[in-house]
Design an enzyme around this catalytic site. Structure first.
Site, PDB file in Angstrom:
ATOM      1  N   ARG A   1       0.824  -1.211   0.000  1.00 54.22           N
ATOM      2  CA  ARG A   1       0.000   0.000   0.000  1.00 54.22           C
ATOM      3  C   ARG A   1       0.858   1.260   0.000  1.00 54.22           C
ATOM      4  O   ARG A   1       0.570   2.220  -0.720  1.00 54.22           O
ATOM      5  CB  ARG A   1      -0.954  -0.021   1.196  1.00 54.22           C
ATOM      6  CG  ARG A   1      -2.126  -0.963   0.992  1.00 54.22           C
ATOM      7  CD  ARG A   1      -3.026  -1.091   2.201  1.00 54.22           C
ATOM      8  NE  ARG A   1      -4.225  -1.842   1.857  1.00 54.22           N
ATOM      9  CZ  ARG A   1      -5.175  -2.200   2.707  1.00 54.22           C
ATOM     10  NH1 ARG A   1      -5.050  -1.873   3.998  1.00 54.22           N
ATOM     11  NH2 ARG A   1      -6.228  -2.873   2.312  1.00 54.22           N
TER      12      ARG A   1
ATOM     13  N   TYR B   1      -6.044  -0.968  -6.926  1.00 56.09           N
ATOM     14  CA  TYR B   1      -5.408  -2.170  -6.390  1.00 56.09           C
ATOM     15  C   TYR B   1      -4.758  -1.919  -5.035  1.00 56.09           C
ATOM     16  O   TYR B   1      -4.515  -0.809  -4.636  1.00 56.09           O
ATOM     17  CB  TYR B   1      -4.460  -2.855  -7.363  1.00 56.09           C
ATOM     18  CG  TYR B   1      -3.327  -2.110  -8.009  1.00 56.09           C
ATOM     19  CD1 TYR B   1      -2.810  -0.917  -7.532  1.00 56.09           C
ATOM     20  CD2 TYR B   1      -2.722  -2.662  -9.150  1.00 56.09           C
ATOM     21  CE1 TYR B   1      -1.749  -0.285  -8.145  1.00 56.09           C
ATOM     22  CE2 TYR B   1      -1.661  -2.046  -9.772  1.00 56.09           C
ATOM     23  CZ  TYR B   1      -1.165  -0.863  -9.267  1.00 56.09           C
ATOM     24  OH  TYR B   1      -0.106  -0.261  -9.888  1.00 56.09           O
ATOM     25  N   GLU B   2      -4.552  -3.033  -4.320  1.00 58.52           N
ATOM     26  CA  GLU B   2      -4.096  -3.024  -2.926  1.00 58.52           C
ATOM     27  C   GLU B   2      -5.079  -2.289  -2.009  1.00 58.52           C
ATOM     28  O   GLU B   2      -4.692  -1.657  -1.030  1.00 58.52           O
ATOM     29  CB  GLU B   2      -2.690  -2.414  -2.803  1.00 58.52           C
ATOM     30  CG  GLU B   2      -1.629  -3.092  -3.641  1.00 58.52           C
ATOM     31  CD  GLU B   2      -1.607  -4.608  -3.456  1.00 58.52           C
ATOM     32  OE1 GLU B   2      -1.959  -5.076  -2.365  1.00 58.52           O
ATOM     33  OE2 GLU B   2      -1.238  -5.309  -4.402  1.00 58.52           O
ATOM     34  N   GLY B   3      -6.343  -2.378  -2.329  1.00 60.62           N
ATOM     35  CA  GLY B   3      -7.387  -1.759  -1.511  1.00 60.62           C
ATOM     36  C   GLY B   3      -7.819  -0.440  -2.096  1.00 60.62           C
ATOM     37  O   GLY B   3      -7.045   0.504  -2.203  1.00 60.62           O
TER      38      GLY B   3
ATOM     39  N   GLN C   1      -9.427   2.061   2.011  1.00 60.19           N
ATOM     40  CA  GLN C   1      -8.454   2.811   2.828  1.00 60.19           C
ATOM     41  C   GLN C   1      -9.177   3.727   3.805  1.00 60.19           C
ATOM     42  O   GLN C   1      -8.759   3.885   4.964  1.00 60.19           O
ATOM     43  CB  GLN C   1      -7.528   3.637   1.927  1.00 60.19           C
ATOM     44  CG  GLN C   1      -6.801   2.864   0.852  1.00 60.19           C
ATOM     45  CD  GLN C   1      -6.010   1.697   1.397  1.00 60.19           C
ATOM     46  OE1 GLN C   1      -5.334   1.808   2.412  1.00 60.19           O
ATOM     47  NE2 GLN C   1      -6.103   0.549   0.734  1.00 60.19           N
TER      48      GLN C   1
END
Length: 596
Positions: A297, A441-443, A448
């Site tokens: 992240r 991507y990655e949340g 977040q």
């Protein structure tokens, strides 16, 4: 075609003048991280990114990747493999890795400008080594010693790359729904069966082996997220002594066709009884997964920053060269047939927005990276815990804000070009396309926001926020008698107080209505990001005033800070108003009435 030159002066200013990393390195006993060494690392990283990676950016966008459906292989764009060899030979993948496993043992924060430069030069290429860092971090903190010796050393050296195999076709953020199975083989290995999607660098031709870290369920796993385990599943089987064996029972089933990052292989990975090794304890895979994910992240936040920087550099150059009309107050360049468009207020609005978000975001993200070093090497448990709390709080802000600002900045830069920005010739549309994935991507940004609001603030009782507000308070007290900073310190102090009060207000309302958390999360995230950047801009002006930088550089910092406080910090007013409106405006409309 867009170009890129690493902004070394501002990178050094952020590291040495604003953050004073030299003092931190001495305190943390990084004996090999003297100024001469750090400068050499930055210079060589800039050379590699400027001359090797940047020229391949357009090549990769046009070529993409080639997928062979007969054998599941993936061929990367021309030049990518040679660039990766140079990257590995330079030891860049192990810059901050422990020397015990082949790394250089340098501070983690020095990896931040390296990531920024790589992502600005060639984001798609940078995705291939990106997740190796997450996989390495998971093995370092959760793996057995033999796993570190066999797999971690190869990831650090760059001989192999790593992936994170989390998402499944029916299962995105809610990993409790995943179905991939892990059957014990009775010999210390497991057979992994299932399908994972959106796997970055899941298959490629850069390295002879790929280390997949795969979430799966053991036969006795409890339902939901408490029944998830993590496994090492290499492309080619690897024995405990490190001997590489036969091709494992896994295959790339497809490569996604994407809006941007065309040269990054985004794969569907099929595991059909592939041999794997359990990492850590059974059913405790989420802890190792979050170690990977948090590393990734912060890395994705750097992607937003890097793309913003490249887009800004090109838009600034074009705005200085493009002649069109005259300034409203009269010709600024009477000897030319028209003035350059940089004299126009709206062009300056876009350029200054980019400059303010980039330079403030650079200090914000590098500071987050420094917390990794303090959390690992701090002299006391209290110091390490405080850094860890602050890092946890900053991670969703860095990831979400820098990527959303990346989208904003690449679109501003494209707009500066007018119609020329929309065509491929100048390369601006590629940057805008590439930036869009970083918010996903990655949340996603919404994830977040929920992480910041729900877990990092409410569940953890604002531990990280208290640390950050303490930094703001200390700075304001230190500068209380500095008349030259009064224009920044006063509004910063006011916003910090409002931030604290707003947080308490949300928490109080959430006690009677749990929807308050979800309703406030997005706006709270950006409110937090803009106040955090105000702190870093105030500190940047203070650092510039006492630095040895040229006067023009100092003046530019002050004027950009004034722009930020006048034009961008005011965005907090809208975010606060949205938070104060509560959940009702979001939830009042019946689901069936959305298409009414």
């Amino acid at each position: 075609m867009s170009s890129y030159s690493a902004p070394l002066r501002d990178i050094r200013f952020a590291l040495f003048d604003v953050l004073d990393v030299e003092s931190s390195f001495r305190h943390l006993r990084f004996e090999d991280a003297g100024r001469e060494t750090v400068d050499a690392v930055l210079d060589e990283a800039a050379r590699f990114c400027d001359t090797v990676l940047a020229p391949l950016n357009r090549v990769g966008d046009e070529f993409g990747v080639r997928y062979d459906k007969d054998d599941g292989s993936v061929t990367t764009a021309p030049g990518f493999r040679d660039a990766y060899v140079q990257f590995s030979d330079g030891g860049w993948g192990g810059l901050a890795a422990p020397t015990a496993y082949g790394g250089m043992g340098l501070p983690h924060v020095l990896g931040m400008p390296l990531e920024e430069m790589i992502d600005a030069a060639n984001l798609a290429w940078g995705n291939f080594p990106l997740l190796s860092h997450g996989a390495a971090s998971a093995l370092l903190h959760h793996g057995e010693e033999w796993q570190r010796e066999v797999f971690l050393t190869k990831l650090v050296s760059g001989e192999w790359t790593g992936t994170m195999c989390l998402t499944e076709p029916h299962c995105g953020t809610d990993l409790g729904l995943l179905k991939t199975r892990a059957e014990p083989n009775g010999d210390g290995t497991h057979s992994i069966t299932g399908t994972k999607i959106f796997i970055t660098a899941g298959e490629h031709d850069l390295t002879p082996n790929i280390v997949h870290l795969v979430l799966a369920r053991l036969p006795d796993a409890p339902a939901g997220s408490k029944g998830i385990s993590l496994f090492i599943v290499p492309k080619f089987q690897v024995a405990r002594d490190g001997t590489q064996g036969a091709r494992n029972a896994l295959r790339c089933g497809a490569v996604e066709h994407k809006m941007g990052i065309h040269a990054s292989a985004t794969c569907v990975m099929n595991f059909d009884g592939a041999q794997g090794y359990l990492i850590g304890q059974p059913h405790k895979g989420l802890a190792a997964m979050f170690t990977m994910m948090n590393t990734a992240r912060i890395g994705v936040g750097m992607q937003g920053l890097g793309l913003s920087e490249r887009a800004y550099q090109n838009a600034l150059r074009y705005s200085r060269e493009r002649l069109q009309s005259r300034a409203l107050s009269g010709a600024k360049f009477p000897g030319k047939p028209a003035d350059p468009i940089i004299v126009q207020p709206d062009v300056r609005r876009m350029l200054l927005t980019c400059k303010a978000l980039i330079e403030g975001g650079r200090a914000l993200s590098y500071h987050a990276g420094l917390q990794v070093d303090i959390a690992t090497h701090g002299a006391s448990e209290a110091e390490r815990k405080q850094a860890d709390d602050l890092l946890g709080f900053l991670t969703p802000i860095v990831k979400a804000c820098l990527t959303e600002w990346g989208v904003e900045c690449t679109y501003h830069a494209l707009q500066c070009y007018g119609g020329h920005g929309y065509i491929a010739e100048h390369g601006m549309e590629q940057l805008a396309r590439d930036a869009r994935i970083t918010t996903l991507y990655e949340g996603t940004t919404g994830i977040q926001a929920l992480d910041l609001m729900g877990r990092k603030t409410m569940q953890l009782q604002g531990a990280g926020l208290k640390v950050f507000l303490g930094l703001v308070q200390s700075f304001c007290e230190e500068q209380a008698g500095n008349a030259a900073l009064a224009e920044f310190v006063a509004p910063l102090r006011e916003k910090a107080g409002e931030w604290q009060a707003l947080t308490l207000s949300i928490g109080k309302r959430a006690m009677s209505d749990p929807e308050e958390i979800g309703a406030a999360a997005y706006d709270y995230l950006f409110y937090s990001g803009y106040v955090a950047l105000a702190y870093w801009w105030a500190r940047s002006v203070a650092a510039a005033d006492v630095s040895s930088q040229p006067q023009a550089f100092k003046d530019a910092k002050r004027e950009t800070a004034r722009f930020y406080f006048a034009r961008l910090l005011s965005r907090t007013l809208a975010h606060k108003a949205a938070i104060d409106s509560g959940p009702a405006p979001l939830l009042a409309l019946d689901e069936a009435a959305f298409d009414a």
